[in-house]
Design an enzyme around this catalytic site. Structure first.
Site, PDB file in Angstrom:
ATOM      1  CE  LYS A  73      -3.832  -2.218   2.519  1.00  0.00           C
ATOM      2  NZ  LYS A  73      -4.998  -2.102   3.219  1.00  0.00           N
ATOM      3  CG  ASP A 109      -7.333   0.553   3.420  1.00  0.00           C
ATOM      4  OD1 ASP A 109      -9.229  -0.345   2.973  1.00  0.00           O
ATOM      5  OD2 ASP A 109      -6.747   0.636   3.706  1.00  0.00           O
TER       6      ASP A 109
HETATM    7  P1  NAP Z   1       0.827  -3.461   9.498  1.00  0.00           P
HETATM    8  O1  NAP Z   1       0.686  -1.536   8.686  1.00  0.00           O
HETATM    9  O2  NAP Z   1       1.886  -4.216   9.236  1.00  0.00           O
HETATM   10  O3  NAP Z   1       0.817  -2.278  10.445  1.00  0.00           O
HETATM   11  C1  NAP Z   1       0.723  -2.939  11.936  1.00  0.00           C
HETATM   12  C2  NAP Z   1       0.748  -2.405  13.208  1.00  0.00           C
HETATM   13  O4  NAP Z   1       0.925  -3.744  14.532  1.00  0.00           O
HETATM   14  C3  NAP Z   1       2.651  -1.782  13.041  1.00  0.00           C
HETATM   15  O5  NAP Z   1       2.166  -0.438  13.873  1.00  0.00           O
HETATM   16  C4  NAP Z   1       2.783  -3.057  14.618  1.00  0.00           C
HETATM   17  O6  NAP Z   1       3.472  -2.622  14.980  1.00  0.00           O
HETATM   18  C5  NAP Z   1       1.542  -3.511  15.456  1.00  0.00           C
HETATM   19  N1  NAP Z   1       1.911  -4.300  16.529  1.00  0.00           N
HETATM   20  C6  NAP Z   1       1.929  -5.343  15.242  1.00  0.00           C
HETATM   21  N2  NAP Z   1       2.236  -6.614  16.337  1.00  0.00           N
HETATM   22  C7  NAP Z   1       2.116  -5.832  17.790  1.00  0.00           C
HETATM   23  C8  NAP Z   1       1.560  -6.116  18.893  1.00  0.00           C
HETATM   24  N3  NAP Z   1       2.324  -7.348  18.590  1.00  0.00           N
HETATM   25  N4  NAP Z   1       2.044  -5.370  19.499  1.00  0.00           N
HETATM   26  C9  NAP Z   1       1.746  -3.835  19.711  1.00  0.00           C
HETATM   27  N5  NAP Z   1       1.629  -3.413  17.948  1.00  0.00           N
HETATM   28  C10 NAP Z   1       1.844  -4.202  17.706  1.00  0.00           C
HETATM   29  O7  NAP Z   1      -0.734  -3.611   9.341  1.00  0.00           O
HETATM   30  P2  NAP Z   1      -1.617  -2.732   8.857  1.00  0.00           P
HETATM   31  O8  NAP Z   1      -2.020  -2.733   7.875  1.00  0.00           O
HETATM   32  O9  NAP Z   1      -1.859  -1.922   9.485  1.00  0.00           O
HETATM   33  O10 NAP Z   1      -3.122  -4.090   9.533  1.00  0.00           O
HETATM   34  C11 NAP Z   1      -3.524  -4.202  10.765  1.00  0.00           C
HETATM   35  C12 NAP Z   1      -4.911  -5.043  10.837  1.00  0.00           C
HETATM   36  O11 NAP Z   1      -5.363  -4.018   9.940  1.00  0.00           O
HETATM   37  C13 NAP Z   1      -4.516  -6.279  10.448  1.00  0.00           C
HETATM   38  O12 NAP Z   1      -5.170  -7.366  11.113  1.00  0.00           O
HETATM   39  C14 NAP Z   1      -5.500  -6.490   9.247  1.00  0.00           C
HETATM   40  O13 NAP Z   1      -5.961  -7.523   8.090  1.00  0.00           O
HETATM   41  C15 NAP Z   1      -7.009  -5.038   9.682  1.00  0.00           C
HETATM   42  N6  NAP Z   1      -6.887  -4.376   9.152  1.00  0.00           N
HETATM   43  C16 NAP Z   1      -8.712  -4.266   8.039  1.00  0.00           C
HETATM   44  C17 NAP Z   1      -8.888  -3.736   7.523  1.00  0.00           C
HETATM   45  C18 NAP Z   1     -10.651  -4.339   7.023  1.00  0.00           C
HETATM   46  O14 NAP Z   1     -10.518  -3.818   5.880  1.00  0.00           O
HETATM   47  N7  NAP Z   1     -11.645  -4.557   8.065  1.00  0.00           N
HETATM   48  C19 NAP Z   1      -8.315  -2.685   6.318  1.00  0.00           C
HETATM   49  C20 NAP Z   1      -6.771  -2.879   6.431  1.00  0.00           C
HETATM   50  C21 NAP Z   1      -5.994  -3.670   7.824  1.00  0.00           C
HETATM   51  P3  NAP Z   1       5.381  -1.674  14.929  1.00  0.00           P
HETATM   52  O15 NAP Z   1       5.049  -0.750  14.343  1.00  0.00           O
HETATM   53  O16 NAP Z   1       6.158  -1.867  16.056  1.00  0.00           O
HETATM   54  O17 NAP Z   1       5.942  -2.517  13.365  1.00  0.00           O
END
Ligand code: NAP
Length: 290
Positions: A73, A109
């Site tokens: 993205k 989004d």
């Molecule tokens: P991403 O870019 O990989 O970001 C994940 C974030 O979560 C990062 O800031 C990461 O921290 C943090 N994180 C990961 N493991 C953690 C832990 N154990 N404790 C605390 N923080 C933690 O992923 P994303 O695209 O933002 O997606 C995040 C979630 O949203 C996913 O589950 C995805 O499926 C969901 N999502 C849903 C939709 C929907 O339409 N419903 C849309 C988009 C995303 P660090 O920065 O420290 O690595």
């Protein structure tokens, strides 16, 4: 639109095996009587050449539109010719299309999250500009921040200790956007969050903690009470009920997972590509069956 038009749509990202997007967009095409397909295009994290080649197919008109998901993205941004103000503001695009021979990036989004938040909290509550806590500082957190900030919410980001700088970087991104609210950041630990819980109206999980196959985990610090007046929105949608949602409901709070956001962002992408709006019930039925 010319008769017999075939819509060639798809999703670029990795991994894609569990994506619900093909079900969503295929159901929408079918219900509207449109011909076409929505295919999965797995593109490995480092394979920028494959991503660029796929985008060239959109530029040449071989594909009519692409969704872009993790991990592309943000990396897709410099490969595009134009960005919508929202995609520009948060530095991430999930929808690509062609306009006048140029590749345009949009981020549905943001409006998808906002639309589903209205469903969850109600129009009046969502517009009342309260306090929110958002867990995580990745791509999804950017979309949530943009939606809440643009509507004047006061947001506290809670992130891992190692990501405080990343959170500060998001503040920088948001100063460039129409950010009517305020943004600050703390460590995602009980001691830092405890003094902030009063008056919080919304808690959003934008981390993958609790997502299948690790559905037994919760991102909320162990032993910490929930903000007593908050609705809890977990962006995760697999499993259909996350541990965080269960915990919040047992504390007497309203809570939802992110299936509605998935549906809403898909509706908006589909409209951009085809010029037609799919019925919400059709999309919900497609994901519930998936
Ligand atoms: P991403 O870019 O990989 O970001 C994940 C974030 O979560 C990062 O800031 C990461 O921290 C943090 N994180 C990961 N493991 C953690 C832990 N154990 N404790 C605390 N923080 C933690 O992923 P994303 O695209 O933002 O997606 C995040 C979630 O949203 C996913 O589950 C995805 O499926 C969901 N999502 C849903 C939709 C929907 O339409 N419903 C849309 C988009 C995303 P660090 O920065 O420290 O690595």
């Amino acid at each position: 639109m010319s008769a017999g038009k075939q819509f060639r749509l798809g999703l670029a990202g990795y991994p894609l095996a569990h994506s619900l997007s093909p079900q969503l967009h295929t159901a929408a095409l079918k219900r509207l009587g449109l011909e076409g397909e929505y295919r999965l295009y797995p593109v490995l994290p480092q394979d920028r050449a494959a991503l660029a080649a796929l985008l060239d197919r959109v530029r040449r008109g071989e594909l009519d539109g692409l969704n872009v998901t993790i991990p592309h993205k943000q990396t897709v941004i410099p490969m595009l010719d134009e960005l919508s103000p929202v995609a520009q503001g948060i530095g991430a695009a999930n929808t690509v299309y062609r306009r006048g021979g140029r590749l345009v990036g949009e981020n549905t989004d943001v409006s998808g999250f906002w639309a589903d938040l209205e469903r969850f909290l109600g129009n009046e509550a969502v517009g009342a500009q309260g306090k929110a806590i958002v867990l995580g500082a990745g791509g999804a957190a950017r979309a949530v921040l943009h939606a809440l900030g643009s509507h004047g919410w006061q947001v506290t980001l809670a992130v891992r200790r190692t990501s405080l700088e990343k959170a500060a970087g998001l503040a920088h991104v948001f100063r460039a956007a129409p950010f009517g609210g305020s943004l600050r950041w703390v460590v995602l630990e009980a001691a830092a969050l405890l003094p902030l819980l009063d008056d919080v109206r919304l808690l959003v999980n934008a981390t993958p903690v609790g997502m299948s196959p690790q559905g037994g985990r919760s991102p909320w610090p162990k032993g910490l009470e929930f903000p007593p007046t908050a609705g809890v929105y977990d962006l995760i949608y697999t499993p259909r009920e996350t541990r965080l949602v269960r915990q919040a409901k047992s504390a007497g709070l309203r809570a939802t997972t992110g299936l509605g956001m998935l549906v809403e962002q898909a509706i908006r992408s589909f409209e951009i590509w085809t010029g037609q709006a799919p019925a919400r019930e059709v999309m919900w039925r497609a994901v519930e069956a998936g």
